[in-house]
Design an enzyme around this catalytic site. Structure first.
Site, short mmCIF file in Angstrom:
data_model
loop_
_atom_site.label_atom_id
_atom_site.label_comp_id
_atom_site.label_asym_id
_atom_site.label_seq_id
_atom_site.Cartn_x
_atom_site.Cartn_y
_atom_site.Cartn_z
N ASP A 193 -21.43 -21.20 -3.73
CA ASP A 193 -20.96 -19.81 -3.75
C ASP A 193 -19.57 -19.66 -4.34
O ASP A 193 -19.19 -18.57 -4.78
CB ASP A 193 -20.95 -19.24 -2.32
CG ASP A 193 -22.34 -19.07 -1.75
OD1 ASP A 193 -23.29 -18.89 -2.54
OD2 ASP A 193 -22.49 -19.10 -0.51
N ASP A 227 -15.97 -16.40 -4.04
CA ASP A 227 -16.67 -15.76 -2.92
C ASP A 227 -15.68 -15.61 -1.75
O ASP A 227 -14.67 -14.95 -1.89
CB ASP A 227 -17.90 -16.58 -2.54
CG ASP A 227 -18.84 -15.82 -1.63
OD1 ASP A 227 -19.00 -14.61 -1.82
OD2 ASP A 227 -19.41 -16.43 -0.71
N ASP A 259 -15.64 -19.24 4.89
CA ASP A 259 -16.92 -18.77 5.43
C ASP A 259 -17.42 -19.78 6.44
O ASP A 259 -17.35 -21.00 6.21
CB ASP A 259 -17.97 -18.62 4.32
CG ASP A 259 -17.77 -17.34 3.51
OD1 ASP A 259 -16.75 -16.65 3.73
OD2 ASP A 259 -18.62 -17.04 2.65
N ARG A 295 -13.04 -7.85 5.11
CA ARG A 295 -13.52 -9.05 5.80
C ARG A 295 -12.38 -9.94 6.30
O ARG A 295 -12.20 -11.07 5.86
CB ARG A 295 -14.46 -9.85 4.91
CG ARG A 295 -15.71 -9.12 4.52
CD ARG A 295 -16.71 -10.03 3.84
NE ARG A 295 -17.95 -9.32 3.54
CZ ARG A 295 -19.06 -9.89 3.06
NH1 ARG A 295 -19.05 -11.19 2.81
NH2 ARG A 295 -20.14 -9.19 2.83
#
Length: 470
Positions: A220, A244, A248, A300
């Protein structure tokens, strides 16, 4: 590893899971049974560190200083920086984590590995001396950098368990293809590293251990990707400009602390959770503490699905869309943060329930306690019976966000911005452990766990989900 060996190992895991099904109930390995107790512990450590600093300031200045003269009010930094010989006692850092990732050992009790070669020319057969050669080894390693380095990755940097990246005393940048991947492993500490300008890579062979390499599809482009892993601590890093996410954590990852980092110049900063229906992520537990969410961030910070997320004593500076988002009914416990809204009148809300109507999210446990809202920022709380649910967590009052400048003053890589962070040189000889530094008896279950994780890495997400509910 042979298919027959994996069948044996997974058979044992299946037996353990089946005989413990009543107890597990989708509980993940590494998941804390009482997240409220972890919250209380974080508050207690912050309060103690700030109280020591205030007491020190009230005392007359004494010549020679002493341990108390280094107190910052940040419990993580106070833990290791107050040792005047910390450059030669680096592994003390492993005892300093707080929150859900506090059990991350990293390379504690392992040998010191010195990165002498900044190249990354071969992802299948890395040269000794390179960072890639170090992170794939089976044994615990404490990885250090004796000089400033720019490490331009050719492919994903796939870690094995029990590793520490310790960039203190050097200016270390990791950029390039895929960047850092923590997949089906445990006990990793990443400290004082710049991670930026990461892009997608893959569709090629990459080595993940001394005995295994395999085909990797296109990544990603995350800065740090945590996939099915536990006991992870990311501290004092600076992250920006990735394709990205900057960090994560997905697919049943848990036991994670993300602290003292500086995030900037990015759109989708942090994703926690694979999707709204991936039930193992309901056991995800993440502490996000003492970070500075800085300039040119969009959204985010984090975006959560399921799990328990403790967001405590962070500084959020002018997001462009929202700060904290979620779906799938995560528990979000926001305490003692400072939220500075942007000038855009349509982006004042801290929170965003993603693609969910109010009839569903009104019962989600999203709580703001002791937060400071600046420039029109506002946090929409939700959840029924919150006072009773959080009464236990608040028995130790969270420190006011009025202390946020003090707690987050050194967020990001240490030594940046002309700050005096007491970064010193270190003695190579003093850092090495002799033979017999580890117990072979204690290592046996760790070897089995490592083998099991290797087997799990060969399985599809759907197969892993079926195993988790056996």
């Amino acid at each position: 590893m042979s298919g027959r060996s994996c069948i044996v190992v997974l058979g044992v895991l299946s037996w353990v899971t089946t005989t413990s099904v009543a107890m597990l109930n989708l509980t993940l390995p590494g998941q804390h049974p009482d997240p409220e107790a972890v919250v209380r512990d974080v508050h207690s450590k912050v309060n103690y560190s700030l109280s020591r600093r205030r007491m020190q300031q009230q005392l007359p200045t004494q010549s020679g200083g002493g341990e108390d003269s280094c107190i910052t009010g940040n419990p993580i930094d106070d833990c290791w920086k107050c040792d005047p010989n910390w450059p030669n006692n680096r592994q003390r850092l492993a005892d300093c984590a707080i929150g859900f990732g506090q059990y991350a050992l990293g390379g504690k009790n392992g040998q010191i590995y010195i990165v002498t070669d900044s190249s990354d020319d071969d992802a299948v057969n890395p040269r000794p001396g390179t960072l890639r050669y170090a992170v794939i080894q089976v044994e615990p390693l404490w990885i250090v950098f004796p000089a400033n380095m720019l490490i331009r990755l050719k492919e994903e940097l796939i870690f094995n368990s029990y590793k520490t990246l310790d960039g203190r005393g050097a200016n270390v940048h990791i950029v390039g293809g895929g960047c850092i991947t923590l997949q089906y492993i445990s006990n990793v500490i990443i400290h004082n590293i710049h991670v930026h300008d990461c892009y997608s890579s893959g569709n090629t062979m990459v080595r993940s251990s001394p005995t295994h390499y395999g085909y990797r599809s296109l990544s990603d482009g995350d800065g740090i990707s945590i996939f099915g892993s536990k006991d992870i601590w990311i501290d004092h890093c600076s992250l920006s400009h990735c394709k990205d996410g900057l960090i994560d954590a997905v697919m049943g990852s848990t036991g994670i602390t993300i602290s003292n980092n500086y995030f900037s110049h990015h759109n989708e900063v942090m994703l926690l959770g694979h999707n709204d229906d991936y039930l193992p992520d309901s056991g995800m537990q993440v502490t996000i503490a003492f970070n500075h969410f800085g300039e040119k961030l969009v959204q985010r910070m984090p975006r959560c699905r399921l799990g328990y997320i403790h967001v405590v004593n962070n500084d959020f500076t002018q997001w462009e869309m929202y700060a904290i988002g979620g779906s799938g009914s995560p528990t979000i416990n926001s305490q003692g943060n400072r939220y500075i809204a942007p000038s855009n009148h349509n982006a004042k809300e801290v929170t965003k329930r993603v693609d969910t109507n109010q009839a569903k999210w009104r019962d989600w446990n999203w709580r703001s306690e002791g937060d400071i809202m600046v420039n029109g920022a506002f946090f929409i709380a939700s959840g029924e019976g919150l006072e009773a649910k959080y009464e236990k967590a608040y028995s130790v009052e969270p420190k006011s966000a009025a202390d946020i400048d003090l707690i987050t003053w050194h967020a990001g890589v240490l030594g940046v911005g002309g700050r005096d962070n007491n970064l010193g040189s270190w003695n190579e000889r003093a850092n090495f452990l002799g033979e017999g530094g580890r117990s072979t008896t204690a290592a046996a279950p760790l070897v089995f766990f490592s083998v099991a994780l290797t087997c799990l890495s060969l399985l599809s997400p759907n197969t892993l989900y079926l195993l988790s509910i056996l």
